[in-house]
Design a protein around this motif. Structure first.
Motif, PDB file in Angstrom:
ATOM      1  N   THR A  28     104.626   8.309 -21.981  1.00  0.00           N
ATOM      2  CA  THR A  28     103.593   8.308 -23.020  1.00  0.00           C
ATOM      3  C   THR A  28     102.740   7.068 -22.822  1.00  0.00           C
ATOM      4  N   PHE A  29     101.759   6.898 -23.701  1.00  0.00           N
ATOM      5  CA  PHE A  29     100.905   5.712 -23.606  1.00  0.00           C
ATOM      6  C   PHE A  29     101.735   4.431 -23.619  1.00  0.00           C
ATOM      7  N   SER A  30     102.661   4.356 -24.586  1.00  0.00           N
ATOM      8  CA  SER A  30     103.422   3.124 -24.743  1.00  0.00           C
ATOM      9  C   SER A  30     104.170   2.784 -23.465  1.00  0.00           C
ATOM     10  N   SER A  31     104.874   3.781 -22.863  1.00  0.00           N
ATOM     11  CA  SER A  31     105.660   3.444 -21.688  1.00  0.00           C
ATOM     12  C   SER A  31     104.750   3.150 -20.500  1.00  0.00           C
ATOM     13  N   ALA A  32     103.598   3.836 -20.418  1.00  0.00           N
ATOM     14  CA  ALA A  32     102.675   3.557 -19.316  1.00  0.00           C
ATOM     15  C   ALA A  32     102.120   2.139 -19.424  1.00  0.00           C
ATOM     16  N   ILE A  33     101.765   1.742 -20.660  1.00  0.00           N
ATOM     17  CA  ILE A  33     101.251   0.379 -20.848  1.00  0.00           C
ATOM     18  C   ILE A  33     102.321  -0.633 -20.479  1.00  0.00           C
ATOM     19  N   PHE A  34     103.554  -0.318 -20.880  1.00  0.00           N
ATOM     20  CA  PHE A  34     104.656  -1.235 -20.592  1.00  0.00           C
ATOM     21  C   PHE A  34     104.789  -1.440 -19.085  1.00  0.00           C
ATOM     22  N   VAL A  35     104.718  -0.337 -18.331  1.00  0.00           N
ATOM     23  CA  VAL A  35     104.850  -0.428 -16.873  1.00  0.00           C
ATOM     24  C   VAL A  35     103.713  -1.265 -16.294  1.00  0.00           C
ATOM     25  N   GLN A  36     102.499  -1.017 -16.803  1.00  0.00           N
ATOM     26  CA  GLN A  36     101.360  -1.791 -16.303  1.00  0.00           C
ATOM     27  C   GLN A  36     101.570  -3.277 -16.551  1.00  0.00           C
ATOM     28  N   LEU A  37     102.150  -3.577 -17.717  1.00  0.00           N
ATOM     29  CA  LEU A  37     102.275  -4.983 -18.096  1.00  0.00           C
ATOM     30  C   LEU A  37     103.405  -5.673 -17.375  1.00  0.00           C
ATOM     31  N   SER A  38     104.549  -4.997 -17.250  1.00  0.00           N
ATOM     32  CA  SER A  38     105.717  -5.685 -16.709  1.00  0.00           C
ATOM     33  C   SER A  38     105.793  -5.511 -15.205  1.00  0.00           C
ATOM     34  N   GLY A  39     105.579  -4.284 -14.712  1.00  0.00           N
ATOM     35  CA  GLY A  39     105.760  -4.060 -13.288  1.00  0.00           C
ATOM     36  C   GLY A  39     104.538  -4.469 -12.499  1.00  0.00           C
ATOM     37  N   ARG A  40     103.445  -3.739 -12.702  1.00  0.00           N
ATOM     38  CA  ARG A  40     102.283  -3.973 -11.836  1.00  0.00           C
ATOM     39  C   ARG A  40     101.455  -5.160 -12.293  1.00  0.00           C
ATOM     40  N   TYR A  41     101.656  -5.543 -13.541  1.00  0.00           N
ATOM     41  CA  TYR A  41     100.910  -6.660 -14.087  1.00  0.00           C
ATOM     42  C   TYR A  41      99.415  -6.433 -14.006  1.00  0.00           C
ATOM     43  N   ASP A  42      98.987  -5.223 -14.338  1.00  0.00           N
ATOM     44  CA  ASP A  42      97.564  -4.897 -14.322  1.00  0.00           C
ATOM     45  C   ASP A  42      97.070  -4.917 -15.766  1.00  0.00           C
ATOM     46  N   ARG A  43      96.589  -6.073 -16.194  1.00  0.00           N
ATOM     47  CA  ARG A  43      96.215  -6.219 -17.602  1.00  0.00           C
ATOM     48  C   ARG A  43      94.974  -5.426 -17.947  1.00  0.00           C
ATOM     49  N   SER A  44      94.102  -5.245 -17.003  1.00  0.00           N
ATOM     50  CA  SER A  44      92.864  -4.522 -17.289  1.00  0.00           C
ATOM     51  C   SER A  44      93.169  -3.058 -17.602  1.00  0.00           C
ATOM     52  N   ALA A  45      93.991  -2.430 -16.773  1.00  0.00           N
ATOM     53  CA  ALA A  45      94.372  -1.041 -17.027  1.00  0.00           C
ATOM     54  C   ALA A  45      95.146  -0.950 -18.338  1.00  0.00           C
ATOM     55  N   ALA A  46      96.022  -1.922 -18.575  1.00  0.00           N
ATOM     56  CA  ALA A  46      96.794  -1.928 -19.813  1.00  0.00           C
ATOM     57  C   ALA A  46      95.870  -2.008 -21.021  1.00  0.00           C
ATOM     58  N   ALA A  47      94.825  -2.819 -20.907  1.00  0.00           N
ATOM     59  CA  ALA A  47      93.895  -2.970 -22.028  1.00  0.00           C
ATOM     60  C   ALA A  47      93.155  -1.660 -22.294  1.00  0.00           C
ATOM     61  N   VAL A  48      92.758  -0.969 -21.236  1.00  0.00           N
ATOM     62  CA  VAL A  48      92.056   0.305 -21.409  1.00  0.00           C
ATOM     63  C   VAL A  48      92.967   1.302 -22.120  1.00  0.00           C
ATOM     64  N   LEU A  49      94.198   1.439 -21.614  1.00  0.00           N
ATOM     65  CA  LEU A  49      95.139   2.378 -22.231  1.00  0.00           C
ATOM     66  C   LEU A  49      95.409   1.988 -23.685  1.00  0.00           C
ATOM     67  N   SER A  50      95.554   0.693 -23.933  1.00  0.00           N
ATOM     68  CA  SER A  50      95.830   0.224 -25.291  1.00  0.00           C
ATOM     69  C   SER A  50      94.679   0.553 -26.224  1.00  0.00           C
ATOM     70  N   GLY A  51      93.454   0.375 -25.708  1.00  0.00           N
ATOM     71  CA  GLY A  51      92.291   0.681 -26.534  1.00  0.00           C
ATOM     72  C   GLY A  51      92.305   2.128 -26.994  1.00  0.00           C
ATOM     73  N   VAL A  52      92.616   3.037 -26.062  1.00  0.00           N
ATOM     74  CA  VAL A  52      92.658   4.459 -26.419  1.00  0.00           C
ATOM     75  C   VAL A  52      93.805   4.724 -27.396  1.00  0.00           C
ATOM     76  N   LEU A  53      94.974   4.147 -27.105  1.00  0.00           N
ATOM     77  CA  LEU A  53      96.145   4.366 -27.967  1.00  0.00           C
ATOM     78  C   LEU A  53      95.883   3.869 -29.385  1.00  0.00           C
ATOM     79  N   VAL A  54      95.300   2.674 -29.489  1.00  0.00           N
ATOM     80  CA  VAL A  54      95.072   2.113 -30.829  1.00  0.00           C
ATOM     81  C   VAL A  54      94.026   2.931 -31.584  1.00  0.00           C
ATOM     82  N   THR A  55      93.023   3.430 -30.872  1.00  0.00           N
ATOM     83  CA  THR A  55      92.037   4.294 -31.535  1.00  0.00           C
ATOM     84  C   THR A  55      92.720   5.518 -32.134  1.00  0.00           C
ATOM     85  N   LEU A  56      93.582   6.117 -31.328  1.00  0.00           N
ATOM     86  CA  LEU A  56      94.335   7.279 -31.796  1.00  0.00           C
ATOM     87  C   LEU A  56      95.169   6.915 -33.036  1.00  0.00           C
TER      88      LEU A  56
END
Lengths: 349, 539
Positions: free
Chosen positions: B226-254
């Motif tokens: 889901t969004f939450s687990s995908a963001i988590f992977v971006q943050l902890s594993g790949r450390y891609d904050r930009s992608a994490a921010a995009v996903l978070s923006g969509v999730l928070v809007t929802l």
């Protein structure tokens, strides 16, 4: 000595077009009980809250014992006005005992003095035995008396009571108001008392002020308010009057129930209404010359109240001794039986 | 009896307004920052995510939220009806048994159901195979259905408690008048009871959906993205904050959309609330449905409470029987069980105290000076519901790094995340505690010589204390269970019970994780029991 004085006080709430209190002025001598009475929403409670300092007036001045409490420039907060208030819901602090509630306003006094004052007051309201109880363990009447004792404890200049009996049962209400009036008179307290019940106002007040949509219609002794109402509204609200239309003529009033001979200042030809109470109207059963029909009969024990519809269309009420029983639909001849001058108001007032 | 509940005289205190404004700012900044980062992200990132993952994630997340919400509504309303309105045997027992799963974090439930049901190596499939001699295909706890099943089992108590309270507060006369107007019991239920309860149930369902949007541990463990687990992977594993921010923006809007619906439904629920003169409705006789109903209630409480507790206890006993595992439980590197428990307790406790303290100015301001601004602030403090733990973590990582570097790498960031995430619970508790306080009590104190500040200290606070404690207990409970933000924000070597259970269990050390998990559940029961005792249902 004047304990309370209001000068041209007005208050309008945001989002309301009509002012809640409109240009109100009166003086209350020390030691008197003033009853503010009127239908709900007439501004009487707002007046009380303005005096207490729980609302700020938009215009006008409020003086307590000659000290300016509120004006457009000055506002003394409630804790520095020296008023005691009894709330409609009593507002006893549920986390404090009866004793602690009554002692709440006595802060800063020596402990012995506090105990003596509280005990004296609890004795006066007959609740000494319940000093250690919490409010939830009291009956409605007991709460009422604690609220009164609490308001009186700091020896306020002015006691304010907001429909204090409205949360009590009918029979308890009658008992409590006698007790409370006795206590207030014994203390020589100056009181402003708010009620929507005209009978309660007549009982409690040394002086009555009748309110209607933000304005004070009349202030005076209960008898004066009752017998010489200044306006049609006062006559209607205080006296359960019916209104009989008529026309002013020289030296009297012409009505559907015949001529009424009494002096009045109105020019001849003015359309008027005559206020009639049930004891001012009498009737006899009549086959001929009947001018009214019985609509309903209400049994009141020692007497009956009859509702009559005059042939001219008006509805009137009349008292009759319990010996005469007439059925609905019976034709009668009604007349004005009052032997005192009646209240006459120009029509449309 | 005529009692006016007019608000006390509007009095504007600049100090109170300032304090409330500061709190509003504090809760708004992480939210605004996420949107700034999401909108400011490289358009190439947006492009890439839109073309690849975004739609799958959106579909996955919404599908799971819808399934779990529907499941919790059916279970929650059905069970509440059984325990509150029928002659189900053992109602007093079931009231507790059906509410207590709230003390079990869903990821611990997932660990247990996974260990029991895993297709290869699960306890149940193995037992069946050795007994029957051949493998029996069992439903797998992995994937969509597994996640929906586990999350339904461990979140239905929200709906159960809400609808149970609603069933009890509903006036019997309402249903009785429907009956006298010619409706059968079933028609009455559909045409009167449910419509009256609907706003409250809708609010409960939307809260469950918000919880599912935020859920990380369960979906990660059951391998449903889901969004939450995908963001988590971006943050902890790949450390891609930009992608994490995009996903978070969509999730928070929802989530904000759902929260908006929830707040609206709450408002309507208030209008249909029944007060005073409560008298119990005659219980519905279940007749021949008694046994199936009893079996159903037993099955739900077994799967969500007794089996998890039993398995954790059994594992704990096994763990303590083995000297090596016992040693591992009590000492991992320089840290031990005591440290984890202490870390869990002090962070959750501090978060509870802070959240309640911060909620006070907002709630008092909204009450004293009702108006657009104070109303807006109170609403603003609800946004924590709509910011999942992973998003709070992302936001705080970025914000603290940039503006409060001295806080970075301290446990205080974890506490801050708890406060932000659970602030709505505290604000709601404080507001409802204040709302049942008659304004005349404060006015009486004023006429008896107290200033505004003295009135708050001597009358208001003592009277709303139980309500504040309840708010604090709720924040404490949910902070204890919090996983993703703790995992992402904790300084190296700072483990809470939740973190340790998670790390051990995902490494497959179930026996080692069991004592910590059991302890976590048991200390969660204390605040939960306190909260439940306040409910009319449990008196």
């Amino acid at each position: 000595m004047i304990a309370l004085s209001l000068r041209h006080v007005s208050k309008r709430f945001a989002r309301n077009a009509q002012p809640a209190v409109n240009d109100l002025s009166f003086d209350l001598p020390a030691g008197q009980i003033l009853a503010l009475v009127g239908p709900s929403g007439c501004g009487k409670t707002t007046t009380l809250r303005l005096i207490a300092g729980l609302e700020r007036p938009d215009r006008g001045e409020i003086f307590i014992n000659g000290r300016l409490m509120a004006s457009p420039q000055v506002f003394v907060p409630p804790e520095r006005r020296g008023v005691g208030m009894v709330f409609q819901d009593h507002a006893l602090f549920p986390h404090l005992t009866v004793f602690e509630n009554v002692a709440f306003g006595l802060r800063g006094k020596p402990r012995a003095q506090v105990r003596e004052t509280v005990n004296t007051l609890l004795e006066m309201v007959g609740l000494q035995a319940l000093a250690g109880r919490y409010p939830h363990a009291l009956s409605g009447g007991e709460r009422q008396r604690v609220a009164l004792a609490r308001a009186l404890a700091p020896r306020p200049v002015l006691v304010l009571m907001d429909e204090p009996f409205s949360s009590l049962d009918a029979d308890m209400r009658l008992e409590m108001r006698e007790q409370v009036r006795g206590i207030l008179k014994e203390m020589g307290a100056t009181v402003v008392f708010v009620t929507h019940d005209q009978e309660e106002a007549l009982f409690m007040g040394d002086c009555l002020a009748v309110f209607n949509s933000g304005r004070m219609e009349q202030i005076g002794a209960p008898e004066a308010i009752f017998h010489t109402s200044a306006t049609r509204f006062v006559a209607e609200f205080m006296g359960d009057s019916d209104f009989l239309p008529g026309v002013a003529v020289e030296g009297g009033i012409h009505t559907p129930l015949g001529a009424l001979f009494q002096r009045h200042p109105l020019p001849a030809g003015t359309p008027v209404e005559v206020a009639l109470r049930a004891d001012d109207v009498d009737f006899v059963p009549a086959a001929e010359n009947a001018n009214a029909v019985i609509v309903e009969r209400f049994f009141r024990g020692a007497f009956h109240v009859y509702r009559l519809r005059l042939d001219s269309g008006e509805v009137m009420h009349a008292f009759k001794a319990h010996t005469l029983v007439l059925p609905a639909g019976a034709r009668v001849q009604a007349r004005i039986s009052a032997e005192h001058p009646l209240m006459v108001f120009p029509k449309g007032q | 009896m005529q009692v006016s509940l007019r608000p006390s005289a509007p009095s504007f205190s600049p100090r109170l307004a300032f304090a409330a404004g500061l709190v509003g700012l504090f809760v708004a900044v992480p939210l605004i920052y996420i949107f700034v980062r999401a909108l400011g992200a490289d358009p190439a990132d947006w492009q890439r995510l839109l073309q690849t993952r975004l739609w799958t994630l959106l579909g996955n997340t919404l599908r799971l939220a819808a399934a779990v919400t529907a499941g919790t509504l059916v279970l929650g309303v059905g069970l509440a009806f059984l325990t509150e309105r029928t002659d189900l045997p053992g109602r007093a027992f079931f009231r507790w048994a059906l509410a207590l799963p709230l003390a079990i974090p869903p990821y611990i439930g997932a660990i247990i159901h996974l260990a029991l049901m895993r297709p290869r190596g699960g306890v149940l499939p193995q037992a069946l195979e050795s007994w029957l001699g051949y493998a029996v295909p069992l439903p797998s706890p992995l994937g969509f259905w597994g996640a929906a099943f586990v999350l339904t089992l461990f979140t239905y108590p929200y709906v159960y408690l809400l609808s149970g309270a609603a069933f009890r507060s509903l006036h019997a006369s309402l249903e009785e008048s429907a009956r006298t107007l010619g409706r059968s019991p079933l028609q009455t239920f559909w045409q009167v009871t449910l419509p009256v309860l609907r706003p409250g149930l809708l609010a409960g369902a939307l809260l469950v959906s918000l919880d599912i949007l935020a859920e990380y541990g369960t979906v990660a463990l059951l391998r449903y993205e889901t969004f939450s687990s995908a963001i988590f992977v971006q943050l902890s594993g790949r450390y891609d904050r930009s992608a994490a921010a995009v996903l978070s923006g969509v999730l928070v809007t929802l989530a904000m959309l759902m929260l908006w619906g929830e707040v609206r439904a709450q408002g309507q629920a208030r209008f249909t609330q029944m007060e005073g003169g409560w008298r119990p409705a005659a219980p519905v006789a279940l007749g021949r449905w008694r046994l199936p109903a009893l079996m159903g209630a037993l099955a739900v409480s077994a799967a969500s409470l007794f089996v998890p507790l039993g398995v954790l206890t059994a594992w704990s006993v096994q763990a303590f029987a083995d000297a090596d595992i016992t040693a591992a439980v009590f000492r991992t590197g320089s840290q031990g069980f005591g440290n984890f428990a202490l870390n869990s307790l002090w962070t959750a406790l501090l978060a509870a105290v802070l959240a309640v303290l911060l909620s006070l100015p907002v709630a008092l301001f909204a009450r004293r000076s009702p108006g657009r601004f104070s109303h807006f602030l109170a609403r603003l403090c609800q946004v924590g519901y709509a910011i999942p733990g992973v998003v709070i973590a992302l936001s705080l990582v970025l914000l603290v790094n940039r503006f409060l570097p001295f806080l970075y790498g301290t446990p205080l960031v974890v506490v801050m995340a708890y406060v932000l995430r659970h602030m709505p619970q505290a604000v709601r508790a404080s507001q409802s505690a204040l709302s049942i306080l008659s304004p005349t009590l404060e006015e009486a104190a004023r006429t008896l010589g107290r200033t505004g500040a003295q009135t708050v200290l001597q009358v208001t606070l003592p009277l709303i204390l139980p309500g504040l404690l309840a708010g604090g207990a709720l924040v404490f409970l949910t902070s204890l269970k919090e996983l993703p933000a703790t995992l992402l924000l904790r300084p190296a070597g700072f483990d809470t019970l939740a973190v340790r259970v998670w790390m051990w269990a995902t490494d497959g050390f179930y026996l080692q994780a069991a004592p910590a998990a059991l302890f976590l559940v048991l200390i969660s029961i204390a605040p939960l029991a306190f909260l439940l005792r306040r409910e009319q249902m449990f008196r």
